[in-house]
Motif scaffolding. Structure first.
Motif, PDB file in Angstrom:
ATOM      1  N   GLY A 118       0.772  -1.230   0.000  1.00 24.61           N
ATOM      2  CA  GLY A 118       0.000   0.000   0.000  1.00 24.61           C
ATOM      3  C   GLY A 118       0.800   1.274   0.000  1.00 24.61           C
ATOM      4  N   ALA A 119       2.109   1.183   0.159  1.00 23.39           N
ATOM      5  CA  ALA A 119       2.950   2.375   0.284  1.00 23.39           C
ATOM      6  C   ALA A 119       3.372   2.905  -1.077  1.00 23.39           C
ATOM      7  CB  ALA A 119       4.181   2.047   1.120  1.00 23.39           C
ATOM      8  N   ASN A 120       3.771   4.167  -1.090  1.00 25.78           N
ATOM      9  CA  ASN A 120       4.435   4.751  -2.253  1.00 25.78           C
ATOM     10  C   ASN A 120       5.616   5.577  -1.763  1.00 25.78           C
ATOM     11  OD1 ASN A 120       3.369   7.196  -1.311  1.00 25.78           O
ATOM     12  ND2 ASN A 120       1.671   7.198  -2.772  1.00 25.78           N
ATOM     13  N   ALA A 121       6.300   6.236  -2.671  1.00 29.95           N
ATOM     14  CA  ALA A 121       7.501   6.987  -2.280  1.00 29.95           C
ATOM     15  C   ALA A 121       7.185   8.076  -1.273  1.00 29.95           C
ATOM     16  CB  ALA A 121       8.164   7.580  -3.522  1.00 29.95           C
ATOM     17  N   GLU A 122       6.018   8.699  -1.398  1.00 30.10           N
ATOM     18  CA  GLU A 122       5.651   9.788  -0.489  1.00 30.10           C
ATOM     19  C   GLU A 122       5.401   9.267   0.923  1.00 30.10           C
ATOM     20  OE1 GLU A 122       5.066  13.787   0.433  1.00 30.10           O
ATOM     21  OE2 GLU A 122       5.927  12.823  -1.333  1.00 30.10           O
ATOM     22  N   THR A 123       4.980   8.009   1.036  1.00 24.68           N
ATOM     23  CA  THR A 123       4.704   7.435   2.349  1.00 24.68           C
ATOM     24  C   THR A 123       5.917   7.512   3.257  1.00 24.68           C
ATOM     25  OG1 THR A 123       3.172   5.864   1.308  1.00 24.68           O
ATOM     26  CG2 THR A 123       3.876   5.369   3.555  1.00 24.68           C
ATOM     27  N   VAL A 124       7.090   7.277   2.715  1.00 24.00           N
ATOM     28  CA  VAL A 124       8.293   7.168   3.550  1.00 24.00           C
ATOM     29  C   VAL A 124       9.219   8.369   3.438  1.00 24.00           C
ATOM     30  CG1 VAL A 124       8.198   4.658   3.404  1.00 24.00           C
ATOM     31  CG2 VAL A 124       9.567   5.914   1.754  1.00 24.00           C
ATOM     32  N   GLY A 134      13.671   7.345   9.063  1.00 26.05           N
ATOM     33  CA  GLY A 134      13.933   6.710   7.793  1.00 26.05           C
ATOM     34  C   GLY A 134      12.903   5.637   7.514  1.00 26.05           C
ATOM     35  N   GLY A 135      12.990   5.035   6.351  1.00 26.84           N
ATOM     36  CA  GLY A 135      12.028   4.019   5.967  1.00 26.84           C
ATOM     37  C   GLY A 135      12.728   2.738   5.574  1.00 26.84           C
ATOM     38  N   PRO A 136      12.001   1.818   4.956  1.00 29.45           N
ATOM     39  CA  PRO A 136      12.625   0.571   4.493  1.00 29.45           C
ATOM     40  C   PRO A 136      13.650   0.855   3.409  1.00 29.45           C
ATOM     41  CG  PRO A 136      10.404   0.787   3.639  1.00 29.45           C
ATOM     42  CD  PRO A 136      10.571   1.885   4.626  1.00 29.45           C
ATOM     43  N   SER A 137      14.619  -0.023   3.302  1.00 32.58           N
ATOM     44  CA  SER A 137      15.705   0.168   2.339  1.00 32.58           C
ATOM     45  C   SER A 137      15.279  -0.113   0.908  1.00 32.58           C
ATOM     46  CB  SER A 137      16.888  -0.728   2.711  1.00 32.58           C
ATOM     47  OG  SER A 137      16.491  -2.098   2.721  1.00 32.58           O
ATOM     48  N   ALA A 138      14.153  -0.798   0.725  1.00 29.67           N
ATOM     49  CA  ALA A 138      13.655  -1.129  -0.613  1.00 29.67           C
ATOM     50  C   ALA A 138      12.147  -1.356  -0.511  1.00 29.67           C
ATOM     51  CB  ALA A 138      14.342  -2.384  -1.154  1.00 29.67           C
ATOM     52  N   ALA A 139      11.502  -1.345  -1.665  1.00 27.24           N
ATOM     53  CA  ALA A 139      10.050  -1.544  -1.704  1.00 27.24           C
ATOM     54  C   ALA A 139       9.732  -3.032  -1.802  1.00 27.24           C
ATOM     55  CB  ALA A 139       9.449  -0.786  -2.874  1.00 27.24           C
ATOM     56  N   ALA A 160      12.192  -5.890   3.168  1.00 26.78           N
ATOM     57  CA  ALA A 160      12.750  -4.631   3.659  1.00 26.78           C
ATOM     58  C   ALA A 160      11.801  -3.964   4.651  1.00 26.78           C
ATOM     59  CB  ALA A 160      13.041  -3.697   2.485  1.00 26.78           C
ATOM     60  N   TRP A 161      10.510  -4.083   4.408  1.00 24.18           N
ATOM     61  CA  TRP A 161       9.542  -3.549   5.356  1.00 24.18           C
ATOM     62  C   TRP A 161       9.600  -4.315   6.673  1.00 24.18           C
ATOM     63  CZ3 TRP A 161       6.428   0.666   5.726  1.00 24.18           C
ATOM     64  CH2 TRP A 161       6.336   1.482   4.592  1.00 24.18           C
ATOM     65  N   ALA A 162       9.775  -5.613   6.624  1.00 29.24           N
ATOM     66  CA  ALA A 162       9.889  -6.399   7.847  1.00 29.24           C
ATOM     67  C   ALA A 162      11.128  -5.976   8.641  1.00 29.24           C
ATOM     68  CB  ALA A 162       9.947  -7.890   7.511  1.00 29.24           C
ATOM     69  N   GLU A 163      12.224  -5.726   7.936  1.00 27.58           N
ATOM     70  CA  GLU A 163      13.446  -5.282   8.613  1.00 27.58           C
ATOM     71  C   GLU A 163      13.238  -3.912   9.244  1.00 27.58           C
ATOM     72  OE1 GLU A 163      17.093  -3.192   9.279  1.00 27.58           O
ATOM     73  OE2 GLU A 163      15.698  -2.673   7.651  1.00 27.58           O
ATOM     74  N   TYR A 164      12.540  -3.034   8.541  1.00 27.56           N
ATOM     75  CA  TYR A 164      12.236  -1.699   9.066  1.00 27.56           C
ATOM     76  C   TYR A 164      11.374  -1.788  10.326  1.00 27.56           C
ATOM     77  CZ  TYR A 164       9.594   2.720   9.270  1.00 27.56           C
ATOM     78  OH  TYR A 164       8.970   3.868   9.687  1.00 27.56           O
TER      79      TYR A 164
END
Length: 204
Positions: free
Chosen positions: A39-45, A51-56, A60-64
């Protein structure tokens, strides 16, 4: 009713499931990563203070999410729709100061949830817990001065703008952001609560 004394410190760091009419909040964990990634886009993070996840990617979201949960004096809730169970963001006590009876709240919502009942109900649930269960005397919010949407949301909430902390935090890319501080005190909470409930009623 707002208690006269704060709850024990350990209770401030618990993540019970909190249920509203439209959403429920539960402890954020890696199982929410796939929904957030989808559900995310570049503006989300772009403006996230940590900071945000390192990749989409879900990985990467789990690591974040793991990084957020490892931060001291912080607890994180997933914001989930009651209708489907879909995770549409997170809301956090991003800093907890039991000795001084305050918490800071930070929110990240996915685009599909913005401008809906999700944000006011998430704020209502977490602020009600802070004031009415934990016995906080203050809830505050630090907003990136570039984030016009969040600044409008704070004014709509009825929080008091206290000032700007200049170049307060270095964020992703090395930018030193200005943070605008807003707060709600325990004596102001009944009026703020009534305003949130009125907004939810208007949204159906």
């Amino acid at each position: 009713m707002i208690p006269d004394a704060p709850a024990p410190e350990a209770e401030w760091f618990q993540t019970p499931t909190l249920r509203g009419q439209h959403i429920f909040l539960e402890g954020l964990n890696e199982s929410h990563a796939a929904d957030m990634c989808a559900g995310a886009n570049a503006e989300t993070v772009r403006l996230l203070a940590r900071g945000g996840p390192s990749a989409a990617t879900p990985e990467a979201w789990a690591e974040y999410i793991g990084r957020l949960n490892a931060l001291p004096n912080r607890i994180n809730f997933a914001v989930c729709l009651r209708s489907s169970g879909l995770c549409v963001g997170r809301i956090s006590y991003s800093e907890i100061k039991w000795a001084d009876r305050w918490v800071e709240i930070g929110t990240m919502l996915l685009p599909a949830a913005q401008g809906t009942a999700v944000n006011p109900e998430a704020k209502l649930l977490l602020m009600a817990r802070a004031f009415e269960v934990l016995g906080a005397g203050r809830v505050h919010f630090k907003v990136d001065a570039r984030n016009a949407r969040s600044l409008r949301a704070m004014h709509k909430l009825g929080a008091v703008q206290e000032g700007t902390l200049r170049q307060y935090q270095v964020v992703s890319g090395g930018y030193a952001r200005d943070s605008v501080m807003f707060s709600v005190l325990r004596g102001e909470w009944p009026a703020v609560r009534a305003g949130l409930e009125a907004r939810l009623a208007a949204l159906g």
